[in-house]
Design a protein around this motif. Structure first.
Motif, short mmCIF file in Angstrom:
data_model
loop_
_atom_site.label_atom_id
_atom_site.label_comp_id
_atom_site.label_asym_id
_atom_site.label_seq_id
_atom_site.Cartn_x
_atom_site.Cartn_y
_atom_site.Cartn_z
N ILE A 10 0.89 -0.86 0.28
CA ILE A 10 -0.09 -0.07 0.45
C ILE A 10 0.91 0.94 -0.03
N PRO A 11 0.68 2.20 -1.39
CA PRO A 11 1.80 3.09 -1.42
C PRO A 11 0.97 4.46 -0.57
N ALA A 12 1.95 4.57 0.41
CA ALA A 12 1.04 5.68 1.29
C ALA A 12 1.80 7.30 0.88
N ARG A 13 2.23 8.76 0.70
CA ARG A 13 2.02 9.75 0.85
C ARG A 13 1.53 10.62 1.07
N TYR A 14 2.27 11.60 2.16
CA TYR A 14 1.34 12.20 3.84
C TYR A 14 0.55 13.68 2.65
N SER A 15 1.56 13.90 1.73
CA SER A 15 1.61 15.54 1.08
C SER A 15 0.69 14.87 0.54
N ALA A 16 -0.67 14.45 -0.33
CA ALA A 16 -1.50 14.35 -1.53
C ALA A 16 -1.75 15.72 -1.84
N SER A 17 -1.90 16.32 -3.09
CA SER A 17 -1.78 17.28 -4.15
C SER A 17 -3.43 18.06 -3.33
N VAL A 26 3.73 1.31 2.37
CA VAL A 26 5.53 2.12 2.17
C VAL A 26 5.23 3.46 1.46
N THR A 27 5.86 4.17 2.36
CA THR A 27 5.47 5.77 2.83
C THR A 27 7.02 5.94 2.60
N ASP A 28 6.80 8.09 2.75
CA ASP A 28 8.31 7.65 2.83
C ASP A 28 8.09 9.15 3.98
N SER A 29 6.37 9.57 4.40
CA SER A 29 6.44 10.18 6.17
C SER A 29 6.29 9.06 7.30
N GLU A 30 7.05 9.97 8.30
CA GLU A 30 7.45 8.89 8.98
C GLU A 30 5.86 8.69 10.10
N GLN A 80 -4.35 1.61 -3.24
CA GLN A 80 -3.92 2.82 -2.50
C GLN A 80 -4.35 3.41 -1.47
N GLY A 81 -3.73 3.73 -0.75
CA GLY A 81 -3.85 4.14 0.78
C GLY A 81 -5.67 4.88 0.97
#
Length: 246
Positions: free
Chosen positions: A7-14, A49-53, A96-97
């Motif tokens: 599950i890819p997970a970005r915090y800063s979605a546009s 899987v994320t770039d956000s702590e 998708q997250g």
């Protein structure tokens, strides 16, 4: 075949920054997505899987499994490719997250795309659902897909496709649901290819597979609930969650 879900997970979605950490019922959006995928028991393992702590800690602190991305990535598929490169698996399913209502049948259907003789030709599999409301058909946040007679994707677009020129004929429209299953070698190949015109224009990563000649099987499914792209979607998801909890 060994199957894992990522599950890819970005915090800063546009469109809706921080949406995955919004509360949905008694869980965050990302935790509900993760828990629902685990509950299907279809996979040998499930990771976020994320770039956000913030997101990483949300999953780990609730006894889940998460991987921190090392590099910056243009797409979720690129992020997954980095994460799974050294994981022993054959099929990787990408949820998708922001799709918290995934269910067993939808995920089972997509995994079955790799079975049989036709399944051997499939590089990627994904889902679609029928849409009929003009507001959905014309909504650029609802990605539309058209397929051939074997249900392989011809094109994905934010525009209404097919264009309805004949006034006495109403075509069927399908919304693409952003859940994918990849053969590992197809995913790793994708991550080494450059972005071309259609992906650049539409900002749809699945077009990269098509532009390089890979085959995407598209399975029709019933609705899997509300995907969360905007604050309005979150409110709809809360109403939907209350309705299915009754």
């Amino acid at each position: 075949m060994k199957k894992i879900a990522v599950i890819p997970a970005r915090y800063s979605a546009s469109r809706f920054p921080g949406k995955l950490m919004q509360q949905l019922g008694n869980k965050t959006v990302i935790r509900m997505t993760y828990d629902n995928v685990v509950a299907t028991n279809l996979f040998d393992d499930v990771f976020v899987v994320t770039d956000s702590e913030i997101i990483y800690n949300e999953i780990i602190s609730n006894h889940g499994k998460a991987i921190m991305s090392i590099k910056n990535h243009e797409t979720g598929s690129d992020r997954i490719a980095e994460a799974v490169e050294n994981i022993d698996c054959d099929i990787i399913l990408n949820v998708q997250g922001d799709e918290p209502f995934v269910n067993y049948k939808a995920l089972s259907d997509i995994l079955s795309s790799f079975d049989g003789e036709i399944g051997k030709t499939v590089d990627v599999a994904t889902l679609k659902e029928s849409i009929t409301k003009d507001e959905d058909i014309n909504n650029s946040n609802f990605v539309k897909v058209v397929t051939d007679y074997n249900d392989f994707a011809l094109y994905f677009s934010r525009s209404p496709i097919p264009f309805s020129r004949e006034i006495n004929f109403t075509p069927k429209y399908f919304r693409h649901i952003g859940i994918y299953a990849f053969r590992k070698d197809a995913l790793l190949r994708f991550s080494k290819l450059t972005m071309r015109q259609n992906e650049t224009a539409e900002k749809l990563e699945q077009l990269r597979y098509l532009e390089y000649g890979m085959k995407i099987k598209v399975i029709e499914t019933e609705s899997i609930g509300i995907g969360i792209d905007t604050p309005e979607d979150l409110e709809k998801a809360k109403i939907y969650l209350r309705s299915i909890a009754k």
